[in-house]
Motif scaffolding. Structure first.
Motif, PDB file in Angstrom:
ATOM      1  N   GLN A 144      26.169   3.922  -1.632  1.00  0.00           N
ATOM      2  CA  GLN A 144      26.988   4.609  -0.632  1.00  0.00           C
ATOM      3  C   GLN A 144      26.302   5.892  -0.163  1.00  0.00           C
ATOM      4  O   GLN A 144      26.337   6.222   1.022  1.00  0.00           O
ATOM      5  CB  GLN A 144      28.391   4.903  -1.174  1.00  0.00           C
ATOM      6  N   LEU A 145      25.673   6.623  -1.100  1.00  0.00           N
ATOM      7  CA  LEU A 145      24.928   7.820  -0.725  1.00  0.00           C
ATOM      8  C   LEU A 145      23.751   7.445   0.172  1.00  0.00           C
ATOM      9  O   LEU A 145      23.493   8.099   1.194  1.00  0.00           O
ATOM     10  CB  LEU A 145      24.450   8.572  -1.967  1.00  0.00           C
ATOM     11  N   ALA A 146      23.049   6.381  -0.174  1.00  0.00           N
ATOM     12  CA  ALA A 146      21.930   5.922   0.646  1.00  0.00           C
ATOM     13  C   ALA A 146      22.411   5.519   2.037  1.00  0.00           C
ATOM     14  O   ALA A 146      21.727   5.783   3.038  1.00  0.00           O
ATOM     15  CB  ALA A 146      21.220   4.759  -0.034  1.00  0.00           C
ATOM     16  N   GLY A 147      23.577   4.898   2.121  1.00  0.00           N
ATOM     17  CA  GLY A 147      24.138   4.521   3.417  1.00  0.00           C
ATOM     18  C   GLY A 147      24.435   5.729   4.293  1.00  0.00           C
ATOM     19  O   GLY A 147      24.175   5.723   5.501  1.00  0.00           O
ATOM     20  N   TRP A 148      24.970   6.777   3.667  1.00  0.00           N
ATOM     21  CA  TRP A 148      25.258   8.006   4.408  1.00  0.00           C
ATOM     22  C   TRP A 148      23.949   8.643   4.881  1.00  0.00           C
ATOM     23  O   TRP A 148      23.826   9.066   6.028  1.00  0.00           O
ATOM     24  CB  TRP A 148      26.051   8.957   3.529  1.00  0.00           C
ATOM     25  N   ASN A 149      22.946   8.683   4.006  1.00  0.00           N
ATOM     26  CA  ASN A 149      21.649   9.236   4.375  1.00  0.00           C
ATOM     27  C   ASN A 149      20.982   8.398   5.468  1.00  0.00           C
ATOM     28  O   ASN A 149      20.387   8.937   6.403  1.00  0.00           O
ATOM     29  CB  ASN A 149      20.735   9.342   3.154  1.00  0.00           C
TER      30      ASN A 149
ATOM     31  N   PHE B 219      26.394  17.619  -2.254  1.00  0.00           N
ATOM     32  CA  PHE B 219      27.825  17.357  -2.073  1.00  0.00           C
ATOM     33  C   PHE B 219      28.295  16.277  -3.040  1.00  0.00           C
ATOM     34  O   PHE B 219      29.328  16.418  -3.693  1.00  0.00           O
ATOM     35  CB  PHE B 219      28.095  16.915  -0.630  1.00  0.00           C
ATOM     36  N   ALA B 220      27.533  15.184  -3.128  1.00  0.00           N
ATOM     37  CA  ALA B 220      27.917  14.072  -3.993  1.00  0.00           C
ATOM     38  C   ALA B 220      27.962  14.493  -5.459  1.00  0.00           C
ATOM     39  O   ALA B 220      28.866  14.095  -6.194  1.00  0.00           O
ATOM     40  CB  ALA B 220      26.964  12.890  -3.794  1.00  0.00           C
ATOM     41  N   GLN B 221      26.978  15.305  -5.892  1.00  0.00           N
ATOM     42  CA  GLN B 221      26.991  15.798  -7.275  1.00  0.00           C
ATOM     43  C   GLN B 221      28.245  16.619  -7.555  1.00  0.00           C
ATOM     44  O   GLN B 221      28.907  16.429  -8.578  1.00  0.00           O
ATOM     45  CB  GLN B 221      25.766  16.677  -7.542  1.00  0.00           C
ATOM     46  N   GLY B 222      28.538  17.537  -6.668  1.00  0.00           N
ATOM     47  CA  GLY B 222      29.716  18.389  -6.854  1.00  0.00           C
ATOM     48  C   GLY B 222      31.007  17.611  -6.819  1.00  0.00           C
ATOM     49  O   GLY B 222      31.919  17.841  -7.619  1.00  0.00           O
ATOM     50  N   ARG B 223      31.106  16.668  -5.891  1.00  0.00           N
ATOM     51  CA  ARG B 223      32.337  15.880  -5.766  1.00  0.00           C
ATOM     52  C   ARG B 223      32.525  14.975  -6.973  1.00  0.00           C
ATOM     53  O   ARG B 223      33.636  14.808  -7.468  1.00  0.00           O
ATOM     54  CB  ARG B 223      32.285  15.078  -4.469  1.00  0.00           C
ATOM     55  N   ALA B 224      31.434  14.401  -7.495  1.00  0.00           N
ATOM     56  CA  ALA B 224      31.531  13.546  -8.685  1.00  0.00           C
ATOM     57  C   ALA B 224      32.043  14.357  -9.874  1.00  0.00           C
ATOM     58  O   ALA B 224      32.947  13.917 -10.598  1.00  0.00           O
ATOM     59  CB  ALA B 224      30.175  12.919  -9.003  1.00  0.00           C
ATOM     60  N   LEU B 225      31.480  15.543 -10.076  1.00  0.00           N
ATOM     61  CA  LEU B 225      31.931  16.396 -11.175  1.00  0.00           C
ATOM     62  C   LEU B 225      33.391  16.797 -10.978  1.00  0.00           C
ATOM     63  O   LEU B 225      34.180  16.783 -11.920  1.00  0.00           O
ATOM     64  CB  LEU B 225      31.044  17.635 -11.292  1.00  0.00           C
ATOM     65  N   PHE B 226      33.761  17.128  -9.756  1.00  0.00           N
ATOM     66  CA  PHE B 226      35.138  17.503  -9.467  1.00  0.00           C
ATOM     67  C   PHE B 226      36.105  16.374  -9.826  1.00  0.00           C
ATOM     68  O   PHE B 226      37.124  16.601 -10.473  1.00  0.00           O
ATOM     69  CB  PHE B 226      35.303  17.874  -7.986  1.00  0.00           C
ATOM     70  N   TYR B 227      35.789  15.141  -9.415  1.00  0.00           N
ATOM     71  CA  TYR B 227      36.693  14.025  -9.700  1.00  0.00           C
ATOM     72  C   TYR B 227      36.810  13.749 -11.200  1.00  0.00           C
ATOM     73  O   TYR B 227      37.892  13.419 -11.688  1.00  0.00           O
ATOM     74  CB  TYR B 227      36.261  12.762  -8.959  1.00  0.00           C
ATOM     75  N   VAL B 228      35.723  13.885 -11.933  1.00  0.00           N
ATOM     76  CA  VAL B 228      35.784  13.678 -13.385  1.00  0.00           C
ATOM     77  C   VAL B 228      36.678  14.736 -14.029  1.00  0.00           C
ATOM     78  O   VAL B 228      37.571  14.425 -14.827  1.00  0.00           O
ATOM     79  CB  VAL B 228      34.369  13.690 -14.007  1.00  0.00           C
ATOM     80  N   VAL B 229      36.456  15.995 -13.673  1.00  0.00           N
ATOM     81  CA  VAL B 229      37.254  17.082 -14.251  1.00  0.00           C
ATOM     82  C   VAL B 229      38.712  16.971 -13.804  1.00  0.00           C
ATOM     83  O   VAL B 229      39.632  17.173 -14.598  1.00  0.00           O
ATOM     84  CB  VAL B 229      36.638  18.451 -13.890  1.00  0.00           C
TER      85      VAL B 229
ATOM     86  N   ASN C 104      17.935  20.510   3.817  1.00  0.00           N
ATOM     87  CA  ASN C 104      18.015  19.511   4.887  1.00  0.00           C
ATOM     88  C   ASN C 104      19.262  18.667   4.659  1.00  0.00           C
ATOM     89  O   ASN C 104      19.877  18.738   3.582  1.00  0.00           O
ATOM     90  CB  ASN C 104      16.739  18.666   4.944  1.00  0.00           C
ATOM     91  N   PRO C 105      19.668  17.870   5.629  1.00  0.00           N
ATOM     92  CA  PRO C 105      20.912  17.093   5.479  1.00  0.00           C
ATOM     93  C   PRO C 105      20.920  16.166   4.263  1.00  0.00           C
ATOM     94  O   PRO C 105      21.946  16.025   3.607  1.00  0.00           O
ATOM     95  CB  PRO C 105      20.992  16.297   6.778  1.00  0.00           C
ATOM     96  N   LEU C 106      19.792  15.547   3.943  1.00  0.00           N
ATOM     97  CA  LEU C 106      19.768  14.625   2.801  1.00  0.00           C
ATOM     98  C   LEU C 106      19.987  15.368   1.491  1.00  0.00           C
ATOM     99  O   LEU C 106      20.709  14.890   0.608  1.00  0.00           O
ATOM    100  CB  LEU C 106      18.459  13.843   2.775  1.00  0.00           C
ATOM    101  N   ALA C 107      19.365  16.529   1.353  1.00  0.00           N
ATOM    102  CA  ALA C 107      19.573  17.333   0.146  1.00  0.00           C
ATOM    103  C   ALA C 107      21.016  17.810   0.066  1.00  0.00           C
ATOM    104  O   ALA C 107      21.602  17.850  -1.024  1.00  0.00           O
ATOM    105  CB  ALA C 107      18.610  18.526   0.134  1.00  0.00           C
ATOM    106  N   GLU C 108      21.591  18.159   1.196  1.00  0.00           N
ATOM    107  CA  GLU C 108      22.989  18.601   1.209  1.00  0.00           C
ATOM    108  C   GLU C 108      23.934  17.454   0.867  1.00  0.00           C
ATOM    109  O   GLU C 108      24.935  17.650   0.184  1.00  0.00           O
ATOM    110  CB  GLU C 108      23.357  19.217   2.561  1.00  0.00           C
ATOM    111  N   HIS C 109      23.631  16.249   1.326  1.00  0.00           N
ATOM    112  CA  HIS C 109      24.445  15.082   0.961  1.00  0.00           C
ATOM    113  C   HIS C 109      24.433  14.884  -0.554  1.00  0.00           C
ATOM    114  O   HIS C 109      25.476  14.645  -1.177  1.00  0.00           O
ATOM    115  CB  HIS C 109      23.912  13.816   1.630  1.00  0.00           C
ATOM    116  N   TYR C 110      23.242  14.975  -1.150  1.00  0.00           N
ATOM    117  CA  TYR C 110      23.110  14.789  -2.595  1.00  0.00           C
ATOM    118  C   TYR C 110      23.866  15.880  -3.354  1.00  0.00           C
ATOM    119  O   TYR C 110      24.577  15.604  -4.317  1.00  0.00           O
ATOM    120  CB  TYR C 110      21.633  14.767  -2.994  1.00  0.00           C
TER     121      TYR C 110
END
Length: 175
Positions: free
Chosen positions: A101-106, A143-153, A135-141
């Motif tokens: 899904q991350l690759a699809g967004w990128n 974002f995904a890291q932060g959102r994954a941690l947020f959902y787990v917590v 760059n946008p790809l680094a920002e996507h990654y």
């Protein structure tokens, strides 16, 4: 007189504190758990893919790859949150489960030219969050890291239930 007054105040305080536990239980804490979307609730939601975390997108998958990534992170984050591993390890596993899904967004960013460069390549620019070049790809990654941690917590703090299991039977028919 003083002892009965103290008992009354203690009982009143206990009743007040008992109200803080309303909403706890199998359904989680009210207002903390994010509900899962269903195929009926979204006009462009994936039918079978929404019931299985990290499933490949179906023909009727969301048109917005960022939304598909967020949905995947939400589902896998809640599913894996019951692990006893530290939250950051579980978040890394959540992100790994949603790599396509991350690759699809990128990919959408690169092919749409949204990366800023004329050929769709990612252009460096200062981050609005920390001022570092990104760059946008680094920002996507990120974002995904932060959102994954947020959902787990969030799932752990709210004792949130994982998404419902798939309704389809994937076992071979041995009749």
């Amino acid at each position: 007189m003083r002892a009965s007054s103290l008992i009354a105040w203690t009982a009143l305080a206990a009743l007040g504190l008992a109200g803080c536990n309303q909403g706890r239980g199998a359904g989680g804490v009210n207002g903390v758990c994010k509900p899962f979307t269903t195929a009926n609730a979204q006009t462009t939601a994936p039918a079978a893919a929404t019931s299985v975390p990290g499933a490949a997108p179906s023909a009727n998958a969301p048109a917005d790859p960022a939304a598909a990534l967020d949905d995947c992170l939400h589902r896998w984050g809640y599913t894996l949150a019951t692990s006893t591993d530290p939250a950051n390890f579980v978040a890394d596993a959540t992100l790994a489960a949603c790599g396509s899904q991350l690759a699809g967004w990128n990919q959408q960013t690169l092919t749409s030219g949204a990366g800023g460069a004329p050929n769709g390549g990612a252009v460096e620019a200062p981050s609005l969050m920390n001022g570092q070049n990104t760059n946008p790809l680094a920002e996507h990654y990120s974002f995904a890291q932060g959102r994954a941690l947020f959902y787990v917590v969030q799932a752990r703090a709210g004792k949130c239930a994982p998404p419902p299991a798939a309704q389809t039977n994937t076992a071979p028919n041995r009749s």
